[in-house]
Write a protein that holds these residues in place. Structure first.
Motif, PDB file in Angstrom:
ATOM      1  N   GLU A  41       0.968  -1.302  -0.052  1.00 55.38           N
ATOM      2  CA  GLU A  41      -0.262  -0.041  -0.109  1.00 55.38           C
ATOM      3  C   GLU A  41       0.758   1.030  -0.025  1.00 55.38           C
ATOM      4  O   GLU A  41       0.277   2.348  -0.268  1.00 55.38           O
ATOM      5  CB  GLU A  41      -0.969   0.030   1.152  1.00 55.38           C
ATOM      6  CG  GLU A  41      -1.903  -1.134   1.211  1.00 55.38           C
ATOM      7  CD  GLU A  41      -3.103  -0.934   2.175  1.00 55.38           C
ATOM      8  OE1 GLU A  41      -2.898  -0.038   3.098  1.00 55.38           O
ATOM      9  OE2 GLU A  41      -3.726  -1.943   2.384  1.00 55.38           O
ATOM     10  N   VAL A  42       2.281   1.161   0.380  1.00 51.89           N
ATOM     11  CA  VAL A  42       3.071   2.376   0.324  1.00 51.89           C
ATOM     12  C   VAL A  42       3.398   2.762  -1.167  1.00 51.89           C
ATOM     13  O   VAL A  42       3.960   3.918  -1.349  1.00 51.89           O
ATOM     14  CB  VAL A  42       4.169   2.346   1.374  1.00 51.89           C
ATOM     15  CG1 VAL A  42       3.669   1.618   2.589  1.00 51.89           C
ATOM     16  CG2 VAL A  42       5.138   1.348   0.737  1.00 51.89           C
ATOM     17  N   LYS A  45       1.370   5.590  -2.476  1.00 53.18           N
ATOM     18  CA  LYS A  45       1.786   6.727  -1.497  1.00 53.18           C
ATOM     19  C   LYS A  45       2.906   7.469  -2.166  1.00 53.18           C
ATOM     20  O   LYS A  45       3.047   8.645  -2.123  1.00 53.18           O
ATOM     21  CB  LYS A  45       1.954   6.262   0.103  1.00 53.18           C
ATOM     22  CG  LYS A  45       0.890   5.767   0.681  1.00 53.18           C
ATOM     23  CD  LYS A  45       1.001   5.582   1.964  1.00 53.18           C
ATOM     24  CE  LYS A  45      -0.178   5.119   2.796  1.00 53.18           C
ATOM     25  NZ  LYS A  45       0.234   4.784   4.116  1.00 53.18           N
ATOM     26  N   TYR A  46       4.003   6.682  -2.461  1.00 52.89           N
ATOM     27  CA  TYR A  46       5.311   7.248  -3.224  1.00 52.89           C
ATOM     28  C   TYR A  46       4.825   8.036  -4.335  1.00 52.89           C
ATOM     29  O   TYR A  46       5.588   9.175  -4.563  1.00 52.89           O
ATOM     30  CB  TYR A  46       6.306   6.124  -3.640  1.00 52.89           C
ATOM     31  CG  TYR A  46       7.613   6.768  -4.190  1.00 52.89           C
ATOM     32  CD1 TYR A  46       8.464   7.258  -3.179  1.00 52.89           C
ATOM     33  CD2 TYR A  46       7.783   6.813  -5.240  1.00 52.89           C
ATOM     34  CE1 TYR A  46       9.509   7.613  -3.612  1.00 52.89           C
ATOM     35  CE2 TYR A  46       9.105   7.203  -5.967  1.00 52.89           C
ATOM     36  CZ  TYR A  46      10.069   7.736  -4.987  1.00 52.89           C
ATOM     37  OH  TYR A  46      11.010   7.920  -5.329  1.00 52.89           O
ATOM     38  N   GLU A  48       2.013   9.493  -4.914  1.00 57.39           N
ATOM     39  CA  GLU A  48       1.375  10.656  -4.527  1.00 57.39           C
ATOM     40  C   GLU A  48       2.186  11.678  -4.107  1.00 57.39           C
ATOM     41  O   GLU A  48       2.044  12.973  -4.115  1.00 57.39           O
ATOM     42  CB  GLU A  48       0.224  10.349  -3.350  1.00 57.39           C
ATOM     43  CG  GLU A  48      -0.953   9.414  -3.980  1.00 57.39           C
ATOM     44  CD  GLU A  48      -1.741   8.739  -2.786  1.00 57.39           C
ATOM     45  OE1 GLU A  48      -1.624   9.194  -1.645  1.00 57.39           O
ATOM     46  OE2 GLU A  48      -2.420   7.952  -3.130  1.00 57.39           O
ATOM     47  N   LYS A  49       3.165  11.207  -3.186  1.00 54.82           N
ATOM     48  CA  LYS A  49       4.173  12.087  -2.749  1.00 54.82           C
ATOM     49  C   LYS A  49       5.099  12.882  -3.766  1.00 54.82           C
ATOM     50  O   LYS A  49       5.470  14.236  -3.448  1.00 54.82           O
ATOM     51  CB  LYS A  49       4.840  11.738  -1.411  1.00 54.82           C
ATOM     52  CG  LYS A  49       5.692  12.477  -0.704  1.00 54.82           C
ATOM     53  CD  LYS A  49       6.340  11.953   0.483  1.00 54.82           C
ATOM     54  CE  LYS A  49       7.149  12.932   1.503  1.00 54.82           C
ATOM     55  NZ  LYS A  49       7.598  12.115   2.612  1.00 54.82           N
ATOM     56  N   ASP A 295       4.878   6.497   8.533  1.00 55.60           N
ATOM     57  CA  ASP A 295       3.651   5.759   7.959  1.00 55.60           C
ATOM     58  C   ASP A 295       4.302   4.809   7.319  1.00 55.60           C
ATOM     59  O   ASP A 295       3.772   3.393   7.331  1.00 55.60           O
ATOM     60  CB  ASP A 295       3.075   6.778   7.230  1.00 55.60           C
ATOM     61  CG  ASP A 295       1.810   7.533   7.688  1.00 55.60           C
ATOM     62  OD1 ASP A 295       1.745   7.424   8.934  1.00 55.60           O
ATOM     63  OD2 ASP A 295       1.322   8.383   6.893  1.00 55.60           O
ATOM     64  N   VAL A 296       5.333   4.749   6.397  1.00 56.36           N
ATOM     65  CA  VAL A 296       6.072   3.769   5.639  1.00 56.36           C
ATOM     66  C   VAL A 296       6.505   2.654   6.390  1.00 56.36           C
ATOM     67  O   VAL A 296       6.298   1.585   6.041  1.00 56.36           O
ATOM     68  CB  VAL A 296       6.701   4.247   4.503  1.00 56.36           C
ATOM     69  CG1 VAL A 296       7.198   3.147   3.447  1.00 56.36           C
ATOM     70  CG2 VAL A 296       5.708   5.136   3.669  1.00 56.36           C
TER      71      VAL A 296
END
Length: 362
Positions: A41-42, A45-46, A48-49, A295-296
């Protein structure tokens, strides 16, 4: 209408082509990691960031990762390697020094784990950042073990390394993690010797211990998670990531227990490094800092059943993090845990040859 000069036209065309190329090629980060060692799930996120794509390539055996980095031309921006292999990688210039200009969460850390790691591998601070950690111990089915061995030494390597015990457990299954750099030190600890010993007599004695129980071992492998999850074995020498990973599943947890034997157990750390052929150190360090963000890191530690290298609390993360079982692993200052130094390339080759021969001969 006035026509734009040709020179301006070509400038615009080249700029557009460079932008398209950058979007297609440059915004891609490659991570080389153990299988199942980062929370899937991370990955979005990478994106997105950073607006970059994160591609994860995986391996199942530490030797595979070491060999690939030693060969070069990997294309990876960041790789996860074992603490046992890092000195060999440094010696062969297979990894780059960490840039000084980037802030790193663990740099200068005073945690017991980090201090013990620096003592075992003094120059590691310049090349690697701790990621996740755990131990190498024994997971066993308490009911099945006690049925066969009523007075079983449940907290000792003797549970498996004593041939009479191994023979008694053979019918319900014994497996051993396929990692000679960890199993030989375990046998040395069982014999009361230094787990980091390079004395040929000590090494031969350790192999003799393993050789005596080999006929009773079902397999040497690194995929022991399923063996435990499916309740297919009585006991295994395994990583805590497999031995403790069953804890949330109450039905299996009621049967299996994990222990770091009292004679001594390996306290291992997996490390983030920059391969020597990484295309951009800035991209590499940005990826490392992303992986180590609260988070990660916490979600990946939970996903892998490992322990975080940084002491974040769940309040540091935006998403709730379930409690891990790291408190069940004794801290490194305790006498029964040890760090393994990296053996030289020649020492490693000798261990590998004896290890494969042992498995072939059974």
């Amino acid at each position: 209408m006035k026509k734009p000069p040709k020179r301006l036209f070509w400038v615009c065309m080249i700029s557009s082509m460079l932008l398209i190329y950058k979007i297609a090629h440059a915004e891609e980060a490659l991570l080389y990691n153990w299988s199942g060692y980062i929370d899937p799930e991370v990955i979005p996120k990478y994106r997105e960031k950073t607006k970059n794509h994160l591609i994860v390539d995986t391996y199942d055996v530490a030797d595979e990762a070491e060999g690939r980095l030693l060969a070069g031309a990997t294309g990876y921006d960041v790789a996860v390697v074992t603490s046992e292999s890092i000195s060999r990688l440094i010696a062969k210039n297979a990894v780059l020094p960490l840039p000084e200009r980037f802030p790193m969460p663990t740099k200068g850390s005073s945690s017991p784990m980090y201090e013990a790691l620096l003592e075992a591998i003094p120059n590691i601070d310049d090349y690697a950042i701790p990621y996740l950690w755990g131990t190498t111990g024994i997971v066993y089915n308490r009911e099945e073990v006690l049925r066969r061995i009523p007075n079983a030494p449940l907290n000792s390597w003797a549970l498996i390394f004593d041939p009479s015990n191994a023979q008694a457990l053979a019918d319900c299954g014994i497996t051993i993690v396929d990692s000679v750099e960890e199993v030989v030190p375990a046998a040395l600890s069982y014999l009361g010797k230094d787990p980091n010993s390079s004395d040929l007599g000590d090494i031969d004695a350790a192999f003799q211990v393993i050789r005596q129980i080999a006929p009773f071992v079902r397999s040497f492998n690194t995929d022991q998670f399923d063996d435990v999850a499916n309740q297919e074995i009585c006991a295994a020498i395994t990583w805590s990531t497999d031995g403790l990973s069953m804890v949330p599943q109450s039905a299996v947890n009621a049967l299996y227990q994990y222990v770091a034997p009292t004679e001594g157990a390996n306290f291992w750390v997996d490390l983030l490094v920059i391969p020597s052929d990484a295309k951009d150190s800035t991209l590499s360090m940005d990826l490392m800092n992303f992986i180590l963000s609260p988070d990660v890191l916490l979600s990946s530690a939970e996903h892998a059943g490992a322990c975080s290298s940084i002491s974040y609390s769940s309040s540091d993360a935006r998403a709730p993090i379930s409690p891990t079982d790291c408190e069940r692993i004794t801290l490194p200052q305790q006498s029964n845990l040890y760090f393994l130094r990296s053996r030289t390339a020649s020492e490693k080759r000798d261990l590998d040859m004896k290890w494969r021969l042992l498995q072939i001969q059974g």
